[in-house]
Design a protein around this motif. Structure first.
Motif, PDB file in Angstrom:
ATOM      1  N   LEU A 187     -10.152  46.862  11.327  1.00  0.00           N
ATOM      2  CA  LEU A 187      -9.603  47.071   9.992  1.00  0.00           C
ATOM      3  C   LEU A 187     -10.565  47.884   9.129  1.00  0.00           C
ATOM      4  N   GLN A 208      -9.990  51.541   7.482  1.00  0.00           N
ATOM      5  CA  GLN A 208     -10.139  51.776   6.046  1.00  0.00           C
ATOM      6  C   GLN A 208     -11.059  52.968   5.781  1.00  0.00           C
ATOM      7  N   THR A 231     -14.025  45.477   0.895  1.00  0.00           N
ATOM      8  CA  THR A 231     -14.193  44.828   2.202  1.00  0.00           C
ATOM      9  C   THR A 231     -15.681  44.666   2.496  1.00  0.00           C
ATOM     10  N   ARG A 265      -7.147  40.212   4.177  1.00  0.00           N
ATOM     11  CA  ARG A 265      -7.827  41.496   3.932  1.00  0.00           C
ATOM     12  C   ARG A 265      -6.915  42.671   4.290  1.00  0.00           C
ATOM     13  N   THR A 266      -6.106  42.504   5.322  1.00  0.00           N
ATOM     14  CA  THR A 266      -5.153  43.556   5.693  1.00  0.00           C
ATOM     15  C   THR A 266      -4.108  43.725   4.604  1.00  0.00           C
TER      16      THR A 266
END
Length: 133
Positions: A21, A25, A62, A97-98
């Motif tokens: 992820l 990003q 993040t 978080r996604t």
């Protein structure tokens, strides 16, 4: 060590997913920067209507929270916390978080805040899980 890895294998996979992820990003932010002809190293305009700003904030946020997640999971592992709960909570963090990233990209501020809050609650739950055992 092998037994620990086997016991917490599902949690380990969540770390891989979170790493993926974060890589995505970074790539998304870079591609948006290239497409918008942003000069690397120069400040990004602070404006939530600017997709490049939102993409770079997604990466930054993040990065700001990932260390807390790593420490919380390591705490669970070292305490011998329930592997099932640890895995579920780890995957919940990845899902939160996604969702946060997707909401930020599409400028869905309320949903983004909910996703952030959910991720924060999961971090607290991981700590409780570690202290419970």
């Amino acid at each position: 060590m092998s037994e620990l890895l086997t016991t917490y294998q599902l949690t380990s996979y969540s770390w891989g997913a979170l790493t993926l992820l974060l890589i995505l990003q970074i790539l998304i932010a870079d591609l948006i920067g290239i497409k918008s002809r942003h000069t690397p190293g120069s400040p990004v305009e602070t404006n939530h209507n600017n997709l490049l700003f939102r993409a770079t904030r997604t990466v930054a946020n993040t990065n700001e929270s990932i260390a807390v997640y790593v420490f919380a999971v390591l705490f669970c592992l070292f305490q011998g916390a329930d592997p099932g709960y640890t895995a579920v909570l780890s995957w919940a963090y990845v899902a939160g978080r996604t969702a946060y990233a997707v909401c930020y990209y599409f400028n869905q501020q309320t949903l983004r805040s909910i996703s952030f809050g959910f991720s924060l609650l999961v971090l607290i739950a991981l700590l409780i899980n570690g202290f419970a055992f």
